[in-house]
Design a protein around this motif. Structure first.
Motif, PDB file in Angstrom:
ATOM      1  N   ILE A 132       0.834  -1.205   0.000  1.00 57.70           N
ATOM      2  CA  ILE A 132       0.000   0.000   0.000  1.00 57.70           C
ATOM      3  C   ILE A 132       0.867   1.252   0.000  1.00 57.70           C
ATOM      4  CG2 ILE A 132      -1.559   1.371   1.447  1.00 57.70           C
ATOM      5  CD1 ILE A 132      -3.041  -1.199   2.107  1.00 57.70           C
ATOM      6  N   VAL A 133       1.905   1.266   0.821  1.00 53.80           N
ATOM      7  CA  VAL A 133       2.805   2.427   0.879  1.00 53.80           C
ATOM      8  C   VAL A 133       3.449   2.661  -0.484  1.00 53.80           C
ATOM      9  CG1 VAL A 133       4.977   3.290   1.838  1.00 53.80           C
ATOM     10  CG2 VAL A 133       3.259   2.282   3.352  1.00 53.80           C
ATOM     11  N   GLU A 134       3.898   1.596  -1.127  1.00 51.45           N
ATOM     12  CA  GLU A 134       4.527   1.727  -2.444  1.00 51.45           C
ATOM     13  C   GLU A 134       3.548   2.314  -3.462  1.00 51.45           C
ATOM     14  OE1 GLU A 134       6.637  -1.047  -5.909  1.00 51.45           O
ATOM     15  OE2 GLU A 134       6.033  -1.941  -4.006  1.00 51.45           O
ATOM     16  N   ALA A 135       2.304   1.824  -3.444  1.00 50.30           N
ATOM     17  CA  ALA A 135       1.296   2.325  -4.384  1.00 50.30           C
ATOM     18  C   ALA A 135       0.960   3.785  -4.109  1.00 50.30           C
ATOM     19  CB  ALA A 135       0.036   1.468  -4.296  1.00 50.30           C
TER      20      ALA A 135
ATOM     21  N   ALA B   1       1.525   7.011  -6.615  1.00 55.58           N
ATOM     22  CA  ALA B   1       0.425   7.902  -6.991  1.00 55.58           C
ATOM     23  C   ALA B   1       0.756   9.348  -6.630  1.00 55.58           C
ATOM     24  CB  ALA B   1      -0.861   7.460  -6.295  1.00 55.58           C
ATOM     25  N   ASN B   2       1.377   9.542  -5.464  1.00 59.05           N
ATOM     26  CA  ASN B   2       1.749  10.892  -5.033  1.00 59.05           C
ATOM     27  C   ASN B   2       2.775  11.504  -5.984  1.00 59.05           C
ATOM     28  OD1 ASN B   2       1.857  13.063  -2.852  1.00 59.05           O
ATOM     29  ND2 ASN B   2       3.997  12.440  -2.921  1.00 59.05           N
ATOM     30  N   ASP B   3       3.759  10.716  -6.379  1.00 58.00           N
ATOM     31  CA  ASP B   3       4.770  11.203  -7.322  1.00 58.00           C
ATOM     32  C   ASP B   3       4.126  11.599  -8.650  1.00 58.00           C
ATOM     33  OD1 ASP B   3       6.636  10.735  -5.412  1.00 58.00           O
ATOM     34  OD2 ASP B   3       7.809   9.272  -6.556  1.00 58.00           O
TER      35      ASP B   3
ATOM     36  N   LEU C  92       4.257  15.239 -10.254  1.00 58.07           N
ATOM     37  CA  LEU C  92       4.878  15.407 -11.568  1.00 58.07           C
ATOM     38  C   LEU C  92       3.916  16.068 -12.553  1.00 58.07           C
ATOM     39  CD1 LEU C  92       6.911  12.092 -12.021  1.00 58.07           C
ATOM     40  CD2 LEU C  92       7.825  14.417 -11.890  1.00 58.07           C
ATOM     41  N   ALA C  93       2.621  15.850 -12.336  1.00 56.13           N
ATOM     42  CA  ALA C  93       1.620  16.487 -13.196  1.00 56.13           C
ATOM     43  C   ALA C  93       1.649  18.005 -13.038  1.00 56.13           C
ATOM     44  CB  ALA C  93       0.227  15.951 -12.870  1.00 56.13           C
ATOM     45  N   LEU C  94       2.130  18.477 -11.872  1.00 50.46           N
ATOM     46  CA  LEU C  94       2.248  19.919 -11.654  1.00 50.46           C
ATOM     47  C   LEU C  94       3.419  20.516 -12.430  1.00 50.46           C
ATOM     48  CD1 LEU C  94       1.620  20.270  -7.804  1.00 50.46           C
ATOM     49  CD2 LEU C  94       0.086  20.954  -9.656  1.00 50.46           C
ATOM     50  N   ALA C  95       4.374  19.671 -12.817  1.00 51.56           N
ATOM     51  CA  ALA C  95       5.567  20.152 -13.517  1.00 51.56           C
ATOM     52  C   ALA C  95       5.288  20.319 -15.004  1.00 51.56           C
ATOM     53  CB  ALA C  95       6.732  19.197 -13.281  1.00 51.56           C
ATOM     54  N   GLN C  96       4.206  21.008 -15.306  1.00 49.86           N
ATOM     55  CA  GLN C  96       3.825  21.318 -16.679  1.00 49.86           C
ATOM     56  C   GLN C  96       3.346  22.764 -16.722  1.00 49.86           C
ATOM     57  OE1 GLN C  96       1.116  18.444 -18.465  1.00 49.86           O
ATOM     58  NE2 GLN C  96       1.789  16.869 -17.036  1.00 49.86           N
ATOM     59  N   ARG C  97       3.613  23.425 -17.820  1.00 48.02           N
ATOM     60  CA  ARG C  97       3.249  24.843 -17.925  1.00 48.02           C
ATOM     61  C   ARG C  97       1.756  25.055 -17.681  1.00 48.02           C
ATOM     62  NH1 ARG C  97       4.372  29.087 -22.977  1.00 48.02           N
ATOM     63  NH2 ARG C  97       3.075  30.781 -22.123  1.00 48.02           N
TER      64      ARG C  97
ATOM     65  N   ALA D 295      -2.313   8.301   1.916  1.00 46.21           N
ATOM     66  CA  ALA D 295      -1.086   8.989   1.511  1.00 46.21           C
ATOM     67  C   ALA D 295      -0.294   9.496   2.711  1.00 46.21           C
ATOM     68  CB  ALA D 295      -1.423  10.143   0.569  1.00 46.21           C
ATOM     69  N   THR D 296      -0.959  10.232   3.596  1.00 46.37           N
ATOM     70  CA  THR D 296      -0.252  10.788   4.756  1.00 46.37           C
ATOM     71  C   THR D 296       0.273   9.683   5.657  1.00 46.37           C
ATOM     72  OG1 THR D 296      -1.515  12.849   4.733  1.00 46.37           O
ATOM     73  CG2 THR D 296      -0.516  12.209   6.823  1.00 46.37           C
ATOM     74  N   GLU D 297      -0.546   8.662   5.891  1.00 51.79           N
ATOM     75  CA  GLU D 297      -0.103   7.534   6.713  1.00 51.79           C
ATOM     76  C   GLU D 297       1.113   6.851   6.089  1.00 51.79           C
ATOM     77  OE1 GLU D 297      -3.105   8.226   5.824  1.00 51.79           O
ATOM     78  OE2 GLU D 297      -4.484   8.104   7.535  1.00 51.79           O
ATOM     79  N   SER D 298       1.143   6.808   4.758  1.00 46.11           N
ATOM     80  CA  SER D 298       2.270   6.179   4.063  1.00 46.11           C
ATOM     81  C   SER D 298       3.541   7.004   4.214  1.00 46.11           C
ATOM     82  CB  SER D 298       1.929   5.991   2.580  1.00 46.11           C
ATOM     83  OG  SER D 298       0.859   5.085   2.422  1.00 46.11           O
ATOM     84  N   TRP D 299       3.411   8.338   4.114  1.00 51.12           N
ATOM     85  CA  TRP D 299       4.578   9.204   4.346  1.00 51.12           C
ATOM     86  C   TRP D 299       5.135   8.970   5.746  1.00 51.12           C
ATOM     87  CZ3 TRP D 299       1.565  14.200   2.693  1.00 51.12           C
ATOM     88  CH2 TRP D 299       1.394  14.204   1.307  1.00 51.12           C
ATOM     89  N   LEU D 300       4.224   8.953   6.725  1.00 50.87           N
ATOM     90  CA  LEU D 300       4.655   8.782   8.109  1.00 50.87           C
ATOM     91  C   LEU D 300       5.287   7.409   8.325  1.00 50.87           C
ATOM     92  CD1 LEU D 300       1.600  10.413   9.933  1.00 50.87           C
ATOM     93  CD2 LEU D 300       3.877  11.399   9.596  1.00 50.87           C
ATOM     94  N   GLU D 301       4.736   6.400   7.666  1.00 47.54           N
ATOM     95  CA  GLU D 301       5.283   5.049   7.796  1.00 47.54           C
ATOM     96  C   GLU D 301       6.701   4.988   7.242  1.00 47.54           C
ATOM     97  OE1 GLU D 301       5.380   1.066   8.909  1.00 47.54           O
ATOM     98  OE2 GLU D 301       3.960   2.661   9.435  1.00 47.54           O
ATOM     99  N   LEU D 302       6.919   5.613   6.096  1.00 48.98           N
ATOM    100  CA  LEU D 302       8.262   5.627   5.518  1.00 48.98           C
ATOM    101  C   LEU D 302       9.247   6.384   6.403  1.00 48.98           C
ATOM    102  CD1 LEU D 302       7.688   6.180   1.685  1.00 48.98           C
ATOM    103  CD2 LEU D 302       8.710   4.190   2.779  1.00 48.98           C
TER     104      LEU D 302
END
Length: 217
Positions: free
Chosen positions: A83-86, A90-92, A96-101, A127-134
């Motif tokens: 789950i953390v990997e997924a 998804a977060n990345d 990355l979608a923001l890195a477009q004009r 997502a937040t739980e995954s960040w904290l877990e890592l």
């Protein structure tokens, strides 16, 4: 002697032909069942947290036995890791979608409804739980740092390209701006995930003002 060998060989060949073969796995069904277990585990984790949830809770939620669950995952730890990997993937992709004009310029006219949609949980909603877990382990913190550096570099490269094309302020420190935008996004995302009372109208207006006055030419 030749006759005996011939008979023996024939017997072996017939026996081999009559031995039933193992049924091939249906990979699509296997993947579907694995995903069903992950979805059930995610519901349990959202209710109880990664470490208070029990394997028995996941089995009950998934409507399956422990034996079936362990066919797909060796332990609860392996389920958490999947789950953390997924969630990190998804977060990345979201960042990355923001890195477009188009995405950066779109932030200059951001509306409350658009911000709310942007921050709506995706994937397993952890997502937040995954960040904290890592962040609990040195290896996980390295992974988070590597991901952040990669995303910051992509955004900084876009802003530098924008300077060359004339739509980003020429005196902007692109690396610093990229870092600030990532901090802003993850901070607002963190508040939304925690269910904080986020004023989407005011937040969207503030982000819009920041982009227009600080980023765009």
């Amino acid at each position: 002697m030749e006759f005996i060998i011939g008979v023996s060989t024939s017997f072996i060949n017939v026996s081999a032909q009559e031995t039933p073969m193992a049924r091939p796995k249906n990979e699509k069904l296997e993947a579907q069942r694995r995903e069903e277990i992950l979805q059930a585990a995610a519901r349990v984790f959202r209710a109880k947290g990664f470490h208070l949830a029990r394997t028995e809770d996941i089995c009950t939620e998934a409507g399956t036995s422990a034996g079936t669950l362990f066919r797909y995952f060796k332990s609860k730890k392996e389920i958490i890791e999947a789950i953390v990997e997924a969630e990190m993937k998804a977060n990345d992709e979201d960042l990355l979608a923001l890195a477009q004009r188009q995405a950066v310029e779109g932030l200059a006219t951001l509306k409350a409804q658009e911000l709310e949609e942007m921050l709506r949980p995706s994937g397993y909603g952890l997502a937040t739980e995954s960040w904290l877990e890592l962040s609990r382990s040195p290896e996980g913190r390295k992974e988070l740092a590597s991901s952040s550096a990669r995303l910051e570099a992509a955004l900084a490269a876009l802003l530098a390209q924008g300077q060359a094309e004339g739509w980003v302020r020429p005196d902007l420190n692109t690396k610093g701006a990229a870092n600030l935008l990532l901090i802003l996004y993850t901070g607002v995302q963190f508040d939304a995930d925690l269910g904080m009372d986020l004023d989407y109208e005011a937040s969207a207006q503030a982000i819009s003002d920041l982009i227009k006055s600080f980023i765009l030419a």
